[in-house]
Motif scaffolding. Structure first.
Motif, PDB file in Angstrom:
ATOM      1  N   THR A   1     -16.113 -17.521  18.919  1.00  0.00           N
ATOM      2  CA  THR A   1     -14.960 -18.267  18.419  1.00  0.00           C
ATOM      3  C   THR A   1     -13.736 -17.954  19.277  1.00  0.00           C
ATOM      4  OG1 THR A   1     -14.780 -16.493  16.802  1.00  0.00           O
ATOM      5  CG2 THR A   1     -15.688 -18.578  16.049  1.00  0.00           C
ATOM      6  N   ARG A   2     -12.932 -19.007  19.459  1.00  0.00           N
ATOM      7  CA  ARG A   2     -11.749 -18.872  20.316  1.00  0.00           C
ATOM      8  C   ARG A   2     -10.640 -18.167  19.536  1.00  0.00           C
ATOM      9  NH1 ARG A   2     -10.018 -21.680  24.717  1.00  0.00           N
ATOM     10  NH2 ARG A   2     -11.681 -23.215  24.579  1.00  0.00           N
ATOM     11  N   THR A   3     -10.728 -16.854  19.456  1.00  0.00           N
ATOM     12  CA  THR A   3      -9.714 -16.130  18.711  1.00  0.00           C
ATOM     13  C   THR A   3      -9.657 -14.685  19.197  1.00  0.00           C
ATOM     14  OG1 THR A   3      -8.968 -15.482  16.498  1.00  0.00           O
ATOM     15  CG2 THR A   3     -11.330 -15.700  16.788  1.00  0.00           C
ATOM     16  N   GLY A   4      -8.455 -14.146  19.291  1.00  0.00           N
ATOM     17  CA  GLY A   4      -8.279 -12.768  19.727  1.00  0.00           C
ATOM     18  C   GLY A   4      -8.838 -12.559  21.120  1.00  0.00           C
ATOM     19  N   ALA A   5      -9.491 -11.396  21.318  1.00  0.00           N
ATOM     20  CA  ALA A   5      -9.937 -11.007  22.653  1.00  0.00           C
ATOM     21  C   ALA A   5     -11.130 -11.826  23.146  1.00  0.00           C
ATOM     22  CB  ALA A   5     -10.294  -9.526  22.664  1.00  0.00           C
ATOM     23  N   ALA A   6     -11.806 -12.548  22.261  1.00  0.00           N
ATOM     24  CA  ALA A   6     -12.984 -13.302  22.714  1.00  0.00           C
ATOM     25  C   ALA A   6     -12.595 -14.303  23.802  1.00  0.00           C
ATOM     26  CB  ALA A   6     -13.640 -14.020  21.536  1.00  0.00           C
ATOM     27  N   ALA A   7     -11.470 -14.970  23.601  1.00  0.00           N
ATOM     28  CA  ALA A   7     -11.029 -15.962  24.592  1.00  0.00           C
ATOM     29  C   ALA A   7     -10.686 -15.286  25.921  1.00  0.00           C
ATOM     30  CB  ALA A   7      -9.826 -16.735  24.059  1.00  0.00           C
ATOM     31  N   GLU A   8     -10.125 -14.067  25.826  1.00  0.00           N
ATOM     32  CA  GLU A   8      -9.790 -13.293  27.030  1.00  0.00           C
ATOM     33  C   GLU A   8     -11.060 -12.884  27.782  1.00  0.00           C
ATOM     34  OE1 GLU A   8      -7.031 -10.660  24.853  1.00  0.00           O
ATOM     35  OE2 GLU A   8      -7.196  -9.415  26.640  1.00  0.00           O
ATOM     36  N   ILE A   9     -12.006 -12.311  27.045  1.00  0.00           N
ATOM     37  CA  ILE A   9     -13.217 -11.772  27.677  1.00  0.00           C
ATOM     38  C   ILE A   9     -14.018 -12.905  28.328  1.00  0.00           C
ATOM     39  CG2 ILE A   9     -15.426 -10.618  27.183  1.00  0.00           C
ATOM     40  CD1 ILE A   9     -13.899  -8.945  25.063  1.00  0.00           C
ATOM     41  N   LEU A  10     -14.041 -14.044  27.660  1.00  0.00           N
ATOM     42  CA  LEU A  10     -14.787 -15.188  28.213  1.00  0.00           C
ATOM     43  C   LEU A  10     -13.892 -16.079  29.085  1.00  0.00           C
ATOM     44  CD1 LEU A  10     -17.042 -16.120  25.165  1.00  0.00           C
ATOM     45  CD2 LEU A  10     -17.593 -14.727  27.156  1.00  0.00           C
TER      46      LEU A  10
END
Ligand code: UDP
Length: 382
Positions: A307-316
């Protein structure tokens, strides 16, 4: 041990992501002291890394204090908390730096180091926002951080930004991404499936502790729209979310997908299980502070939907290294999974690039070196 004398403190000895990170960090600090508030797997992990483990006399039971609770809820425990602060202070006196790895350890460590005037590092593993913490807790943490923390280590920009938005001082923050090592298993997916006792056919997997904000229920709703696709759900309700765990089992039955959902409980072979599925899903509905699970999937070489939220968007990197979907949207999650299974996303090129990114940016050695540098700087008064 040469170098500064470090006192590591943590309130829980249950191994969630923050404790797994700590276990990797302390490998560079043989001979240091770990002061833990309760007994659990973390104690053995610290001892195994050559640390002297000391168990609080007044510890235990602090996990009962919820993140949304008013600090007034802690009043009946005031005597025990004061004793704990004094225990920490006694040990802090013999240390050059105190390193608090959890929010509750930080709060008590801030009070203790205020008494004995020792520098304090807070490894902040949480997003300090209204979705994760009550107002009074946020104010207390940020106030103490500004007053007492020499450095706040954040694993992601998401954690750093939330800390600053809550009133924390940006000049205190150092971003050090969590790092981990994982060597993929050379066996084929079919062999790994057999070894893990998993069925054949299309399988997706979610590998997080069971907690409503981790969003496993959204995956179950998505699965209802994906006939013929099964799911493994690894993880346990580590911090008292037993009702949510029971709710997931009930929901799978209600959606008519119970035969396709395999609840595996807490596992120690996550890397292997990830390689045994077609897609790893990370469905958190609230901002993820980091998400080791994401990096593990990248290192394991498995396509990822998060999901596009928090660090997930950063890591991906905004979707360059995995599929991002809106949080809490089962239809979008189902579509993201469908596209990967159909070969329209998450192909070999992206998966290889994701593995390379994880190896270069999120390795354990890089994290250890960066944190060791911070500890030395803080110990020297920097
Ligand atoms: N994990 C595990 N066994 C399980 C489920 C999860 O060992 O059954 C591990 C997972 O591999 C990851 C960690 O727990 O290393 C979770 O860390 P993450 O940062 O993703 O989430 P957190 O629990 O810190 O919110």
């Amino acid at each position: 041990m040469t170098g500064p004398r470090v006192l590591f403190i943590n309130h829980t000895s249950t191994m969630s992501g923050a404790e797994l990170v700590l276990a990797d960090v302390v490998r560079a600090w043989r001979g240091a002291t770990a002061f833990l508030f309760e007994d659990g797997p973390l104690n053995a992990a610290m001892a195994g890394c050559g640390l002297r483990v000391e168990r609080a006399r007044a510890g235990g039971g602090l996990t009962g204090l919820r993140r949304s609770s008013s600090p007034l809820r802690a009043l009946p425990m005031a005597g025990r908390l004061a004793a704990l602060v004094l225990e920490i202070a006694g040990r802090a006196r013999r240390a050059d730096v105190i390193y608090a790895n959890s929010q509750k350890a930080f709060v008590l460590g801030a009070l203790a180091t205020g008494i004995v005037r020792r520098p304090l590092i807070w490894h902040l593993h949480d997003i300090i926002d209204p979705l994760h913490f009550g107002t009074a807790q946020r104010r207390l943490q940020v106030g103490l951080a500004n007053a007492r923390a020499t450095c706040v280590i954040a694993p992601s920009t998401a954690v750093a930004d939330a800390f600053v938005a809550a009133g924390g001082r940006r000049d205190r923050v150092a971003i050090v991404p969590n790092g981990l090592d994982l060597v993929p298993d050379p066996r084929s997916r079919a062999e790994l499936r057999r070894a893990a006792g998993l069925p054949s056919g299309l399988l997706v997997g979610v590998f997080s502790r069971l907690a409503s904000w981790k969003g496993q229920h959204v995956l179950l709703h998505a699965l209802a729209e994906l006939p013929g696709v099964g799911a493994v759900v690894a993880g346990a309700p580590l911090f008292g979310e037993d009702a949510y765990a029971a709710e997931l089992v009930r929901l799978a039955a209600e959606l008519g997908i119970a035969d396709r959902v395999h609840f595996l409980g807490q596992r120690s072979d996550v890397a292997l299980l990830m390689q045994a599925v077609e897609v790893v899903v990370h469905p958190s509905i609230h901002p993820e502070p980091f998400g080791r699970t994401l990096v593990e999937a990248m290192l394991a070489g498995v396509p990822l939907v998060a999901t596009r939220t928090g660090a997930a968007a950063e890591i991906l990197d905004e979707g360059a290294f995995g599929t991002l979907v809106p949080p809490g949207d089962a239809a979008a999650l189902a579509e993201g999974i469908r596209r990967i299974l159909a070969g329209n996303a998450g192909g070999a090129t992206q998966v290889a690039a994701a593995s390379e990114r994880a190896r270069t940016r999120y390795g354990a050695d890089g994290m250890r070196d960066a944190i060791a540098g911070i500890i030395r700087r803080v110990a020297e008064g920097g």
